[in-house]
Write an enzyme that holds these catalytic residues in place. Structure first.
Site, short mmCIF file in Angstrom:
data_model
loop_
_atom_site.label_atom_id
_atom_site.label_comp_id
_atom_site.label_asym_id
_atom_site.label_seq_id
_atom_site.Cartn_x
_atom_site.Cartn_y
_atom_site.Cartn_z
N SER A 245 0.89 -1.11 0.09
CA SER A 245 0.20 0.12 0.09
C SER A 245 0.92 1.21 0.06
O SER A 245 2.15 1.19 0.14
CB SER A 245 -0.96 0.18 1.34
OG SER A 245 -0.01 0.01 2.30
N LYS A 246 0.29 2.24 -0.22
CA LYS A 246 1.12 3.63 -0.01
C LYS A 246 2.08 3.74 1.15
O LYS A 246 3.05 4.40 1.04
CB LYS A 246 0.21 4.86 -0.19
CG LYS A 246 -0.50 5.02 -1.60
CD LYS A 246 -1.01 6.49 -1.75
CE LYS A 246 -1.66 6.55 -3.10
NZ LYS A 246 -2.31 7.91 -3.44
N ARG A 247 1.40 3.24 2.18
CA ARG A 247 2.38 3.50 3.48
C ARG A 247 3.36 2.36 3.55
O ARG A 247 4.48 2.47 3.98
CB ARG A 247 1.49 3.15 4.71
CG ARG A 247 0.85 1.58 4.69
CD ARG A 247 0.18 1.45 5.99
NE ARG A 247 -0.58 0.17 6.21
CZ ARG A 247 0.10 -1.03 6.54
NH1 ARG A 247 1.34 -0.69 7.25
NH2 ARG A 247 -0.48 -2.10 6.76
N HIS A 248 3.46 1.50 2.51
CA HIS A 248 4.48 0.48 2.52
C HIS A 248 5.55 0.81 1.36
O HIS A 248 6.89 0.86 1.46
CB HIS A 248 4.09 -0.76 1.98
CG HIS A 248 3.51 -1.73 2.98
ND1 HIS A 248 2.25 -2.17 2.81
CD2 HIS A 248 3.52 -1.93 4.33
CE1 HIS A 248 1.61 -2.93 3.80
NE2 HIS A 248 2.49 -2.63 4.70
N GLY A 249 5.13 1.75 0.54
CA GLY A 249 6.08 2.30 -0.67
C GLY A 249 5.38 2.16 -2.10
O GLY A 249 6.02 2.39 -3.02
#
Length: 473
Positions: A245-249
């Protein structure tokens, strides 16, 4: 070469509905490397059939991202929407051969099938009610879709180059739609026709497309075409094993460029996400082309790790030519300062880059570490620098200023010797002089070697900055 001696042809086929995300970039990289390794071609197709969501801005972002990553494509870009009439013609040829049929099922009938499937706890599959019916029985006012007559017994086997042999029972595959009621071709039809016409030999893509491969394989057979070889690579997950996800990259390639990553570092990192060559971590592009093949791709999902990416990026920054790094950080520094850099500031950057790049993990850090070379006097001080510059330290700097001003030559060795002699004369440790000197010259408590900094800034600027922070007894 392929098993039938045709030259290898791969393709990257993004939908221009957003940026080039990191998973897509890895797919493009694997296709590019496989083609290069086998002396083949890497083609680019823009799958712009979703006219409501496809934008020119997204196309430009994809092309810009591929260009920045250094993934050059062969031949002209194929735009899928422009070929829609040809796709539809292929469906009509299947109708003429009795391998496809018009389906007049109403929206109400399809909803009834969905409801029945939900109630029975199974996936929705079209029940084939128009497969063998006479179109003369068609109800009035219903525009038909065109469906492929899929095999109803036996199995479809994909000998996947990553996943191995994967099998599905044909009774699990319903008669897929080739043309919508308005006559436009579906994604499944367009992809197969384009891949055939582009002479693609290997389809390398995420394993979320594996279920599509079974249907596409049958469509190839219906068109009397030899299917390409499939290779479905595992997706990228976050460090916690969850879907990226965006929080992961899960960001666009442009975001990684803005965060200060070098393209060769990102290429190297993406290469190692799901592919390996022994214990090698740092792999040049030339080595990657030489070594890459699909037998090195694992079956398990790769985990994205920013710490590893930063470490790798730091390596490539240290290896990069200083001239190049200056050009990379100048726009960032000019944006921060709100003005162009002077020739003197550029010269300071050039001369000081070797010392700066040894400490930075990305270009953002590099620019932050370099800003003291290009800012105007008097420097603003960080809280830690303020603390270092006590009244006693400022008075010591005043005395040092006098001695440095009398130096006949200004070099890194000369100023270091002068400061050491001064510390001895003050009966203090070298650090008691060097740290206040660093604070005065850089505004911070951290920097490259302070004598290197003094040599880069030169006599006039160094003495002026020391004077700004000095006090007389």
């Amino acid at each position: 070469m392929t098993s039938d001696s045709r030259p290898v042809v791969t393709r990257f086929a993004p939908s221009p509905t957003g940026f080039l995300h990191i998973g897509g970039a890895r797919t493009a990289l694997f296709n590019w490397l496989f083609a290069k390794h086998h002396g083949g071609s890497f083609l680019l197709r823009i799958e712009d059939t979703d006219r409501k969501r496809s934008t020119q801005g997204a196309i430009d972002a994809i092309l810009d991202g591929l260009d920045w990553l250094g993934l050059d494509h062969d031949g002209e870009i194929v735009y899928q929407f422009a070929r829609a009439e040809h796709h539809a013609a292929m469906a009509k040829s299947l109708l003429d051969q009795g391998r496809a049929y018009y389906c007049y099922s109403s929206p109400e009938e399809l909803e009834e099938m969905r409801a029945t499937a939900r109630a029975e706890g199974r996936p929705m599959r079209y029940d084939g009610r128009w497969r063998d019916r006479d179109p003369a029985e068609a109800p009035a006012g219903v525009d038909p879709v065109v469906r492929l007559k899929m095999p109803q017994d036996g199995e479809t086997v994909i000998d996947d180059l990553v996943q191995g042999a994967v099998t599905v029972r044909n009774d699990q595959l319903d008669d897929m739609i080739l043309l919508r009621a308005d006559g436009t071709p579906t994604y499944m039809l367009s992809v197969v026709v384009d891949d055939h016409d582009m002479e693609v030999t290997h389809i390398i893509r995420g394993d979320d497309h594996l279920t599509n491969a079974f249907r596409q394989n049958q469509l190839y057979r219906a068109l009397d075409w030899e299917p390409p070889q499939f290779a479905h690579i595992p997706l990228i997950h976050g460090p916690d094993g969850a879907k990226l996800s965006k929080r992961h990259g899960a960001l666009g390639v442009d975001a990684y460029r803005d965060m200060g990553y070098l393209p060769e570092a990102l290429r190297n990192y993406l290469l190692r996400l799901g592919w390996g060559h022994g214990d090698d971590e740092v792999i040049s592009t030339a080595q990657a082309v030489e070594w890459f093949d699909l037998d090195g791709v694992g079956k398990s999902a790769a985990r994205f790790d920013f710490v590893k990416l930063e470490s790798l990026n730091g390596h490539y920054i240290r290896e990069a030519a200083s001239d190049r790094l200056v050009e990379e950080v100048v726009p960032r520094l000019e944006a921060q300062l709100g003005r162009p850099l002077t020739d003197t500031a550029r010269r300071h950057l050039q001369q000081g880059m070797d010392g700066l790049k040894a400490r930075a993990k990305n270009l953002v850090e590099l620019a932050e570490n370099a800003v003291f070379y290009v800012i105007d006097r008097p420097l603003s001080l960080t809280p830690k620098a303020e603390k270092i510059l006590s009244p006693e330290a400022r008075q010591r700097l005043g005395r040092l200023h006098t001695g440095l001003g009398a130096l006949p030559a200004w070099s890194e060795a000369a100023v270091e010797e002068a400061v050491r002699v001064f510390a001895e004369s003050e009966s203090c440790k070298l650090g008691d002089v060097a740290q206040p000197l660093r604070a005065a010259l850089t505004g911070s408590n951290v920097s490259p070697g302070i004598f290197e900094v003094m040599a880069v800034l030169g006599r006039e600027e160094s003495l002026a900055r020391i004077a700004d922070q000095s006090a007389t007894a």
